[in-house]
Scaffold this motif. Sequence first.
Motif, PDB file in Angstrom:
ATOM      1  N   PRO A 225       0.815  -1.211   0.000  1.00  0.00           N
ATOM      2  CA  PRO A 225       0.000   0.000   0.000  1.00  0.00           C
ATOM      3  C   PRO A 225       0.854   1.268   0.000  1.00  0.00           C
ATOM      4  O   PRO A 225       2.055   1.237   0.321  1.00  0.00           O
ATOM      5  CB  PRO A 225      -0.796  -0.123   1.314  1.00  0.00           C
ATOM      6  CG  PRO A 225      -0.792  -1.574   1.641  1.00  0.00           C
ATOM      7  CD  PRO A 225       0.519  -2.096   1.143  1.00  0.00           C
ATOM      8  N   ALA A 226       0.219   2.372  -0.326  1.00  0.00           N
ATOM      9  CA  ALA A 226       0.936   3.640  -0.469  1.00  0.00           C
ATOM     10  C   ALA A 226       1.660   4.045   0.808  1.00  0.00           C
ATOM     11  O   ALA A 226       2.743   4.640   0.755  1.00  0.00           O
ATOM     12  CB  ALA A 226      -0.041   4.731  -0.881  1.00  0.00           C
ATOM     13  N   GLU A 227       1.090   3.718   1.968  1.00  0.00           N
ATOM     14  CA  GLU A 227       1.727   4.094   3.234  1.00  0.00           C
ATOM     15  C   GLU A 227       3.101   3.446   3.385  1.00  0.00           C
ATOM     16  O   GLU A 227       4.031   4.032   3.931  1.00  0.00           O
ATOM     17  CB  GLU A 227       0.835   3.693   4.421  1.00  0.00           C
ATOM     18  CG  GLU A 227      -0.478   4.439   4.505  1.00  0.00           C
ATOM     19  CD  GLU A 227      -1.601   3.752   3.726  1.00  0.00           C
ATOM     20  OE1 GLU A 227      -2.769   4.069   4.000  1.00  0.00           O
ATOM     21  OE2 GLU A 227      -1.302   2.897   2.855  1.00  0.00           O
ATOM     22  N   ILE A 228       3.227   2.210   2.896  1.00  0.00           N
ATOM     23  CA  ILE A 228       4.525   1.518   2.938  1.00  0.00           C
ATOM     24  C   ILE A 228       5.442   2.043   1.840  1.00  0.00           C
ATOM     25  O   ILE A 228       6.628   2.307   2.075  1.00  0.00           O
ATOM     26  CB  ILE A 228       4.322  -0.003   2.792  1.00  0.00           C
ATOM     27  CG1 ILE A 228       3.590  -0.560   4.018  1.00  0.00           C
ATOM     28  CG2 ILE A 228       5.653  -0.712   2.595  1.00  0.00           C
ATOM     29  CD1 ILE A 228       3.210  -2.024   3.894  1.00  0.00           C
ATOM     30  N   ALA A 229       4.901   2.202   0.643  1.00  0.00           N
ATOM     31  CA  ALA A 229       5.712   2.676  -0.484  1.00  0.00           C
ATOM     32  C   ALA A 229       6.378   4.011  -0.169  1.00  0.00           C
ATOM     33  O   ALA A 229       7.534   4.250  -0.555  1.00  0.00           O
ATOM     34  CB  ALA A 229       4.849   2.787  -1.737  1.00  0.00           C
ATOM     35  N   ALA A 230       5.673   4.878   0.575  1.00  0.00           N
ATOM     36  CA  ALA A 230       6.217   6.193   0.916  1.00  0.00           C
ATOM     37  C   ALA A 230       7.398   6.092   1.884  1.00  0.00           C
ATOM     38  O   ALA A 230       8.218   7.008   1.966  1.00  0.00           O
ATOM     39  CB  ALA A 230       5.119   7.062   1.521  1.00  0.00           C
ATOM     40  N   GLN A 231       7.491   4.978   2.616  1.00  0.00           N
ATOM     41  CA  GLN A 231       8.552   4.827   3.620  1.00  0.00           C
ATOM     42  C   GLN A 231       9.628   3.827   3.192  1.00  0.00           C
ATOM     43  O   GLN A 231      10.577   3.565   3.935  1.00  0.00           O
ATOM     44  CB  GLN A 231       7.920   4.402   4.958  1.00  0.00           C
ATOM     45  CG  GLN A 231       6.918   5.433   5.454  1.00  0.00           C
ATOM     46  CD  GLN A 231       6.321   5.121   6.813  1.00  0.00           C
ATOM     47  OE1 GLN A 231       6.837   4.315   7.570  1.00  0.00           O
ATOM     48  NE2 GLN A 231       5.218   5.791   7.123  1.00  0.00           N
TER      49      GLN A 231
END
Length: 360
Positions: A225-231
């Motif tokens: 998900p985007a929350e992981i991709a951002a980190q």
Amino acid sequence: MTVLPPGSTIGILGGGQLGRMLASAAAELGYHTHILAPDAESVAAQTASSFTRADYHSRIVLDEMAARCDVVTYEFENIAIEPIDYLAGKVPVHPAPAALAIAQDRANEKAFVDAIGGRTAPWRRVETLEELRAALGEIGAPAILKTLRLGYDGKGQVRIAAPDEAEAAWSAIGGRPAILEGFVEFSHEFSIILARGTGGAMVSYPPPWNRHVDGILATSTLPAPAEIAAQWGVAAALTGRIADTLDYVGVLACEFFATAAGPVFNEMAPRVHNSGHWTIEGAVASQFENHIRAIAGLPLGDTALTAPAVEMENLIGDAGDRWVEILAEPGAHLHLYGKGDARPGRKMGHVTRLRRDLPA
């Protein structure tokens, strides 16, 4: 940098499914493998070239292993450091004993990551009930009490909802030295699987979203998900600093919480990892192949995905009985570990599903 030619022998300490998959990967690259484990049932021995059933502390057995192997690795971290140190004086051992020593002690692990600029949960080392109560006064509750050593898949830890639960929690872990960790508010759990070669070159895989049930990994899913991709970038950079600082060789896995403040380091494993099993079919070169490449001095393999979406599901307990049903699924790749008794909570295998269309 020494490159091991095909036909060389790789020693593996440990007889479980990780050793089994390492031996298979080594065979594909033309290497022989020798398993050393004390277990009567060694699923790694089913795929290895040879197997010795013996205690890890036998100097006679270790001398024989050093004589017949060109390099030695290990498939789990809950092994005494003494046999690793002894072998390292006779034959190259990867990862090095220093990495294992840090990973075996949760306080040393947290302090090490803090020192190189990583973000960890608030934590305190506690050796008595009185120290636990003091730590709860500093960190607060809810919190998690974890034994310093041993424990995986949710074992060796207990959650403390309120300070008055300190005595019961201390009793639950047997009054052993531990760390208290403050509770972390997170949206997702994920991991960075990185391989570092003998010359310092590194590659890492896209991070999977890891979901756990009863403390055991249930699924790893990509793309995350985007929350992981951002980190991803920050977490991968920290994992790389860990590897460089330790002059690490092999596959290193670091687990993280995705939080509003950024990735919070949870723990490291100096070995191939359950959350990387998807790479066997889901990446160009699997984590097992890259571990063998790394310790053999070979160029590291491509970590790109082989499909738009990948999911690995662990088959726990009697879930392995679904093997006929799974084999009928298009795009499903089944791995059974050759274990006999399907006990509750026991990892019997996994299935990786490659999907040609991204999930809605």
